[in-house]
Design a protein around this motif. Sequence first.
Motif, mmCIF file in Angstrom:
data_model
loop_
_atom_site.group_PDB
_atom_site.id
_atom_site.type_symbol
_atom_site.label_atom_id
_atom_site.label_comp_id
_atom_site.label_asym_id
_atom_site.label_seq_id
_atom_site.Cartn_x
_atom_site.Cartn_y
_atom_site.Cartn_z
ATOM 1 N N ILE A 28 -26.914 10.453 -34.781
ATOM 2 C CA ILE A 28 -28.089 11.159 -34.275
ATOM 3 C C ILE A 28 -29.377 10.403 -34.593
ATOM 4 O O ILE A 28 -30.198 10.129 -33.713
ATOM 5 N N ILE A 29 -29.556 10.022 -35.852
ATOM 6 C CA ILE A 29 -30.854 9.473 -36.253
ATOM 7 C C ILE A 29 -31.068 8.033 -35.789
ATOM 8 O O ILE A 29 -32.219 7.595 -35.660
ATOM 9 N N PHE A 30 -29.969 7.292 -35.510
ATOM 10 C CA PHE A 30 -30.156 5.900 -35.096
ATOM 11 C C PHE A 30 -30.196 5.715 -33.584
ATOM 12 O O PHE A 30 -30.398 4.602 -33.109
ATOM 13 N N VAL A 31 -30.013 6.806 -32.815
ATOM 14 C CA VAL A 31 -30.168 6.695 -31.359
ATOM 15 C C VAL A 31 -31.600 6.291 -31.027
ATOM 16 O O VAL A 31 -31.849 5.482 -30.135
ATOM 17 N N ARG A 32 -32.545 6.863 -31.778
ATOM 18 C CA ARG A 32 -33.960 6.502 -31.628
ATOM 19 C C ARG A 32 -34.489 6.125 -33.008
ATOM 20 O O ARG A 32 -35.316 6.837 -33.578
ATOM 21 N N LYS A 33 -34.037 5.011 -33.510
ATOM 22 C CA LYS A 33 -34.303 4.653 -34.903
ATOM 23 C C LYS A 33 -35.776 4.403 -35.199
ATOM 24 O O LYS A 33 -36.202 4.439 -36.357
ATOM 25 N N ASN A 34 -36.587 4.136 -34.158
ATOM 26 C CA ASN A 34 -38.009 3.880 -34.366
ATOM 27 C C ASN A 34 -38.860 5.140 -34.226
ATOM 28 O O ASN A 34 -40.057 5.115 -34.508
ATOM 29 N N LYS A 35 -38.240 6.239 -33.789
ATOM 30 C CA LYS A 35 -38.947 7.507 -33.662
ATOM 31 C C LYS A 35 -38.851 8.288 -34.971
ATOM 32 O O LYS A 35 -37.994 8.028 -35.814
ATOM 33 N N THR A 36 -39.710 9.277 -35.143
ATOM 34 C CA THR A 36 -39.607 10.119 -36.325
ATOM 35 C C THR A 36 -38.352 10.983 -36.218
ATOM 36 O O THR A 36 -37.846 11.239 -35.113
ATOM 37 N N LEU A 37 -37.847 11.451 -37.363
ATOM 38 C CA LEU A 37 -36.645 12.276 -37.351
ATOM 39 C C LEU A 37 -36.877 13.568 -36.571
ATOM 40 O O LEU A 37 -35.968 14.069 -35.899
ATOM 41 N N SER A 38 -38.075 14.120 -36.653
ATOM 42 C CA SER A 38 -38.379 15.343 -35.897
ATOM 43 C C SER A 38 -38.147 15.138 -34.409
ATOM 44 O O SER A 38 -37.593 15.997 -33.719
ATOM 45 N N ALA A 39 -38.542 13.988 -33.892
ATOM 46 C CA ALA A 39 -38.357 13.691 -32.469
ATOM 47 C C ALA A 39 -36.879 13.556 -32.130
ATOM 48 O O ALA A 39 -36.410 14.035 -31.091
ATOM 49 N N GLY A 40 -36.135 12.929 -33.010
ATOM 50 C CA GLY A 40 -34.716 12.705 -32.763
ATOM 51 C C GLY A 40 -33.901 13.976 -32.723
ATOM 52 O O GLY A 40 -32.898 14.069 -32.006
ATOM 53 N N PHE A 41 -34.318 14.975 -33.478
ATOM 54 C CA PHE A 41 -33.546 16.218 -33.551
ATOM 55 C C PHE A 41 -33.998 17.254 -32.519
ATOM 56 O O PHE A 41 -33.591 18.415 -32.604
ATOM 57 N N LYS A 42 -34.794 16.849 -31.549
ATOM 58 C CA LYS A 42 -35.229 17.779 -30.510
ATOM 59 C C LYS A 42 -34.421 17.630 -29.223
ATOM 60 O O LYS A 42 -34.642 18.374 -28.261
ATOM 61 N N GLN A 43 -33.463 16.699 -29.195
ATOM 62 C CA GLN A 43 -32.652 16.510 -28.004
ATOM 63 C C GLN A 43 -31.736 17.720 -27.797
ATOM 64 O O GLN A 43 -31.100 18.206 -28.730
ATOM 65 N N THR A 44 -31.645 18.178 -26.569
ATOM 66 C CA THR A 44 -30.865 19.380 -26.250
ATOM 67 C C THR A 44 -29.405 19.250 -26.672
ATOM 68 O O THR A 44 -28.836 20.178 -27.263
ATOM 69 N N ALA A 65 -35.493 6.385 -39.061
ATOM 70 C CA ALA A 65 -34.181 5.902 -39.500
ATOM 71 C C ALA A 65 -34.205 4.422 -39.886
ATOM 72 O O ALA A 65 -33.559 4.017 -40.844
ATOM 73 N N ARG A 66 -34.971 3.612 -39.152
ATOM 74 C CA ARG A 66 -34.982 2.174 -39.404
ATOM 75 C C ARG A 66 -35.537 1.809 -40.779
ATOM 76 O O ARG A 66 -35.358 0.689 -41.251
ATOM 77 N N GLN A 67 -36.210 2.769 -41.425
ATOM 78 C CA GLN A 67 -36.803 2.511 -42.735
ATOM 79 C C GLN A 67 -36.087 3.236 -43.873
ATOM 80 O O GLN A 67 -36.471 3.112 -45.028
ATOM 81 N N MET A 68 -35.032 3.971 -43.550
ATOM 82 C CA MET A 68 -34.354 4.790 -44.554
ATOM 83 C C MET A 68 -33.206 4.029 -45.212
ATOM 84 O O MET A 68 -32.338 3.481 -44.524
ATOM 85 N N ASP A 69 -33.190 4.016 -46.551
ATOM 86 C CA ASP A 69 -32.082 3.377 -47.254
ATOM 87 C C ASP A 69 -30.981 4.413 -47.502
ATOM 88 O O ASP A 69 -31.077 5.572 -47.066
ATOM 89 N N GLN A 70 -29.931 4.005 -48.215
ATOM 90 C CA GLN A 70 -28.796 4.899 -48.436
ATOM 91 C C GLN A 70 -29.194 6.182 -49.163
ATOM 92 O O GLN A 70 -28.728 7.272 -48.809
ATOM 93 N N ASP A 71 -30.042 6.056 -50.162
ATOM 94 C CA ASP A 71 -30.457 7.241 -50.918
ATOM 95 C C ASP A 71 -31.209 8.230 -50.033
ATOM 96 O O ASP A 71 -31.033 9.445 -50.156
ATOM 97 N N ASP A 72 -32.059 7.709 -49.142
ATOM 98 C CA ASP A 72 -32.797 8.576 -48.220
ATOM 99 C C ASP A 72 -31.840 9.336 -47.301
ATOM 100 O O ASP A 72 -31.993 10.545 -47.073
ATOM 101 N N ILE A 73 -30.859 8.611 -46.770
ATOM 102 C CA ILE A 73 -29.918 9.226 -45.822
ATOM 103 C C ILE A 73 -29.026 10.239 -46.528
ATOM 104 O O ILE A 73 -28.752 11.330 -45.999
#
Length: 324
Positions: free
Chosen positions: A240-256, A301-309
């Motif tokens: 989910i989060i890497f489909v749009r890795k340059n967008k904010t997570l809020s944007a990524g989780f708004k897909q229907t 997502a592109r800036q998140m390390d393992q601990d963040d995820i």
Amino acid sequence: MPKAPVQKKCRVHREVSRVSTKAGVKGAKPAGATLAQGLVFNTDLGQHILKNPLVITAMLEKAGLKSTDTVLEVGPGTGNMTTKLLERVKRVVACEIDSRMVAELHKRFLSTALHSKLDIRIGDVLKAELPAFDVCVANLPYQISSPFVFKLLLHRPLFRCAVLMFQKEFAERLVAKPGDKLYCRLTANTQLLAKVDHLMKVGKNNFRPPPKVESSVVRIEPKNPVPDINFSEWDGLLRIIFVRKNKTLSAGFKQTSVLQTLEKNYKTWCSIQEKKIPEDFSIKEKIEDILVNGKFDKKRARQMDQDDILALLHAFNKEGIHFV
């Protein structure tokens, strides 16, 4: 195991007998290159000749082989690397899909003392059940790079390490860091389960005929003990989060489609937990609350390390949101 997109016109690297500079070049047919022994390599299928024995030697040295090891080799070709492996280890399991190459292997080793140490397996390595082994060494067909990596990482019992040749860009994805342009779902998945090191670049001129891409050799060492995490959940979140890795997570989780899947999973969890769902329940609002409260909504997502995820996954699971 996560599925990977098929890469078109990918190249297969095969270890074969050293040939003269004219073999497979002068007068070669478009469909393949002919060696001195008459074997035709089909370049339309990505078959190319690794002609530099120093590369093979370097790969084996980086593998840290022991005399007691069982080694898995994928794509042995006519057996140049196989020969050097058999001289150093207890047993070699060679997986080969091309029956012509299998015939060459039998011809090369049948009447030698090394033959008793060689186990040749014919067929698609992605469909086969892998045996127990200590080390894997392979020049892979590039189109199976991603699925084969995950087949290895999810294989049990754990192996000590794998030394593999990939297309250069694929190798760079494996070792990328958060914030790098090539950092992606493949990166996060691989680095969750293993330590990955880039060993060396292998230029086009090390092959005959030269492929269209540069290559690199990577060493993969599985983490032991294995991380205590549901890998299917982890990968479901990454999808989910890497489909749009340059967008904010809020944007990524708004897909229907994402919201529909997570709502279905949430209702299943509530049913199992015998938890009543409010009539005015909104999965979109629940997800947004989780992201905001955990201060994840502005992250990318592109800036998140393992601990963040891992922290993000835990925040969702705590509220009954699951990804499988």
